[in-house]
Scaffold this motif. Structure first.
Motif: not given
Lengths: 290, 428
Positions: B316-330
């Motif tokens: 699983a990886v996470q990409v920061a988007r400002g104060p939030g983030c988008i996390r992708t589960i593999g």
């Protein structure tokens, strides 16, 4: 009665302790001296002697008058006074005292009868057999045995009146435990002795009376049911001492009065007991220490 | 009634028989035997025989027999075993500072311990606080100023002791431990103490994370039966999920990117295509490990790795988007099976849907430690029920005192009987 006792005492001689007063010829020395064939001694003739007793041959040889003296022998009536009171039925199971009294009576009677002496029987019992004169005929011993066998000891009739009934000058044998009127009996016996009778006291004692055993019991006098006393091992020795002392006193009193005193026990050989009684009268045997 | 040492009563019985025999020997009236020479028996001894017939001796004999039997019964140590019936549960509740609101604990306890006929509560931190009722115990738990740490060994020791006490009265006794089960609570003695209780122990993990508030909610965008949605719902029920997140089981839209920009954690957890083969593997995320059958999916190799497969490859990886983030589960999980219901997967799922800045740390011991603690030991040490032979016997003590009192009474009665004995009571 077994015949073994009669066989054992056969041949015994029971001489009288005193010269007999009887006139009929018998085996006992008589107070009379006379014409008996057996020479005893010579004595100078004194006035009043029977001239028939003069020894004429000796007078012819020595010119002195001697008379022949001879020992007369006579019969001696023997009376048996048997105590059949309740105390003689002891122990309850065997009545050994009563059986021993019968053995002594019949054993001595057989000796007396063997010598030709008449024998009579007096029984101290509430229902005694009828009194009969002393007899020496054949069958007398069997009659006595039958009369005694039919008696069950009971009551407490005194012996003294029976002694008074006995003929003076006779031989009186008292077979008893002397636990009743011993003083009265002894006084009556003393009167008989004074009247030239020959008195023999046969004291019958049970072995259980001498040694009551270790078991604690309540002893009751069969002639006096009100007399009940506990007897245990703790006081047995004192009882034995008291009884022995009484026996010594009785023996001394009877002997002092002139009678013989022989104690026989129930565990003793009957023939031996008879011999001891006879020996006491002759002074040849032990009378038995009380 | 059960006698722990019946031989004493037997000896006492024999002694009582001896006493009776002695009295009977003294009382027995000798056999009456005709003895013509009875008059030569010394007369004073008849008083002694009469004295032995006194009725007071009967009471004295009875008193002596009672003394002997009472003493023997006391030495025989009688016990009255109670017949166990019903069920009981011993609840040990942690009261350290890491425990959440007692309302959650109360709700969880109501679910797991509600059927017991008797419940005993123990509050524990570094020491155990045996308490009476549930309210009192939970009051202690919720009281401010609780110590920061707690000891599971202390809790187990107190709970096992209480369970052993209840085992005399109840047919079934369970132990329930409600705790955060932080790793620091385990020490070297925990396993040894755990082995003192032969049965299993129900562990009730309470999350140390703050409870989700009304504003903290996860939105799962999915369709149909979704095992991931079920796992998240169960994790939320267990208090493992907190913070706001949006879980997408389909492709994200532009609005989702905007939500991430606004500080929301957008978790893209795609469904595995039909026909994807399952693989037994393990996923590790911040110390949380879940092992089961996964449906691996390709994942971009850019971004912060928040979960890895057992071989170290990103899961699983996470990409920061400002104060939030988008996390992708593999990975995905199969629709069938109960893997998603396991605590390990629930914690893993809760970790993966946590807010971007406050991903929870591993504040609970590993599953293996909890499993070992909960399971019954292979070689259980005998239950530490106190040995009655060594424990004080109140009945025996009372009987012994009674025997001593009766002995004193016997002495008084004996002296009184001796003083009232007549000097001469006459013949028998």
């Amino acid at each position: 009665m077994n015949t073994t006792l009669y066989d054992s005492v056969r041949g015994l001689s029971w001489p009288a302790r005193r010269r007999a007063l009887g006139t009929l010829p018998g085996s006992h020395r008589s107070r009379l001296r006379g014409a008996a064939p057996e020479l005893s001694e010579y004595r100078l003739y004194r006035q009043g002697d029977d001239p028939r007793q003069l020894d004429w041959k000796l007078l012819a040889r020595s010119d002195r008058a001697y008379i022949r003296l001879a020992e007369d022998r006579s019969l001696l009536a023997t009376w048996f006074v048997v105590d059949a009171s309740a105390s003689m039925a002891f122990p309850e199971t065997t009545r050994a005292k009563w059986r021993r009294a019968l053995e002594m009576t019949l054993g001595l009677a057989s000796v007396a009868l063997a010598a030709g002496d008449p024998v009579g029987l007096l029984v101290a019992h509430p229902a005694p057999p009828p009194r009969a004169p002393a007899r020496s005929r054949r069958g007398t011993l069997g009659t006595m045995a039958a009369a005694l066998a039919g008696i069950a000891p009971a009551g407490s009739r005194p012996l003294a009146p029976l002694l008074a009934d006995a003929n003076t000058g006779a031989r009186v044998v008292v077979v008893s435990d002397f636990l009743g009127d011993e003083d009265g009996t002894r006084h009556a016996a003393a009167a008989l002795l004074a009247a030239h009778s020959d008195v023999h006291a046969v004291h019958v004692v049970a072995r259980e009376e001498l040694d009551p055993g270790p078991t604690a019991i309540r002893a009751v006098d069969p002639e006096d049911p009100s007399l009940v006393r506990p007897l245990d091992p703790a006081i047995r020795e004192r009882y034995r001492e008291s009884f022995a002392r009484w026996r010594r006193e009785q023996a001394a009193a009877w002997r002092h009065a002139g009678a013989t005193w022989t104690m026989v026990t129930t565990d003793e050989e009957p023939a031996l007991a008879v011999r001891r009684v006879i020996g006491a009268s002759t002074g040849a045997g032990a009378a038995g220490l009380p | 009634m059960t006698l722990l040492a019946p031989a004493w009563l037997a000896w006492a019985g024999l002694a009582a028989l001896a006493v009776v025999a002695i009295h009977l020997v003294a009382w027995r009236i000798p056999r009456t035997v005709p003895l013509p020479t009875a008059r030569f028996v010394p007369e004073p001894h008849s008083r002694y025989a009469a004295r032995t017939l006194r009725l007071s001796d009967v009471a004295l004999m009875a008193l002596r027999v009672v003394i002997l039997l009472t003493g023997g019964l006391a030495l025989a140590r009688p016990v009255f075993p109670r017949t166990p019936a019903g069920t009981a549960v011993v609840v040990a509740v942690e009261r350290s500072g890491g425990m959440p609101d007692t309302a959650l604990v109360r709700a969880r306890l109501a679910d797991v311990a509600g059927d017991a006929s008797h419940r005993a509560f123990i509050a524990f931190d570094s020491v155990a606080h045996p308490a009476g009722g549930e309210s009192e115990t939970l009051g202690i738990v919720g009281r401010p100023g609780a110590p920061a740490t707690a000891s599971l060994s202390v809790a187990l020791l107190a709970a096992i002791r209480e369970a052993n006490r209840l085992a005399r009265d109840y047919a079934s006794v369970r132990i329930l431990v409600a705790s955060t089960f932080a790793p620091a609570m385990f020490d070297a003695a925990t396993s040894s103490i755990r082995a003192l209780w032969p049965d299993s122990i129900r562990l009730l993990p309470i999350s140390t994370a703050p409870v989700a508030t009304a504003g903290d909610e996860q939105t799962v965008v999915t369709s149909g039966d979704d095992p991931v949605a079920a796992a998240l719902e169960l994790a939320r029920f267990n208090g493992l999920v907190h913070g706001r997140a949006r879980v997408l089981r389909s492709d994200p839209s532009g609005m989702d990117s905007a939500r991430a920009d606004s500080g929301l954690a957008v978790v893209f957890w795609p469904r595995a295509p039909h026909g994807t083969s399952e693989r037994v593997d393990g996923v590790v995320a911040d110390g949380i490990t879940a092992i089961g059958q996964f449906l691996p999916q390709p994942i971009a190799d850019s971004g912060l790795v928040v979960a890895r497969w057992a071989d170290g490859t990103p899961a699983a990886v996470q990409v920061a988007r400002g104060p939030g983030c988008i996390r992708t589960i593999g990975f995905d999980v199969a629709d069938a099976g109960d893997f998603v219901l396991t605590p390990a997967f629930q914690r893993l799922a809760a970790m993966l849907v946590a807010p971007c800045q406050a991903r929870p740390q591993a504040t609970m011991a590993s599953d293996s430690m909890l499993r070992v603690t909960a399971a019954a030991p292979d070689s259980a040490i005998a239950r530490g029920v106190p040995d009655e032979r060594q424990s004080p016997n109140r009945i025996a003590a009372l009987l012994l005192v009674a025997a001593m009192l009766l002995a004193g009474l016997e002495m008084i009665a004996r002296r009184r009987a001796g003083s009232t004995m007549p000097a001469a009571s006459g013949a028998v």
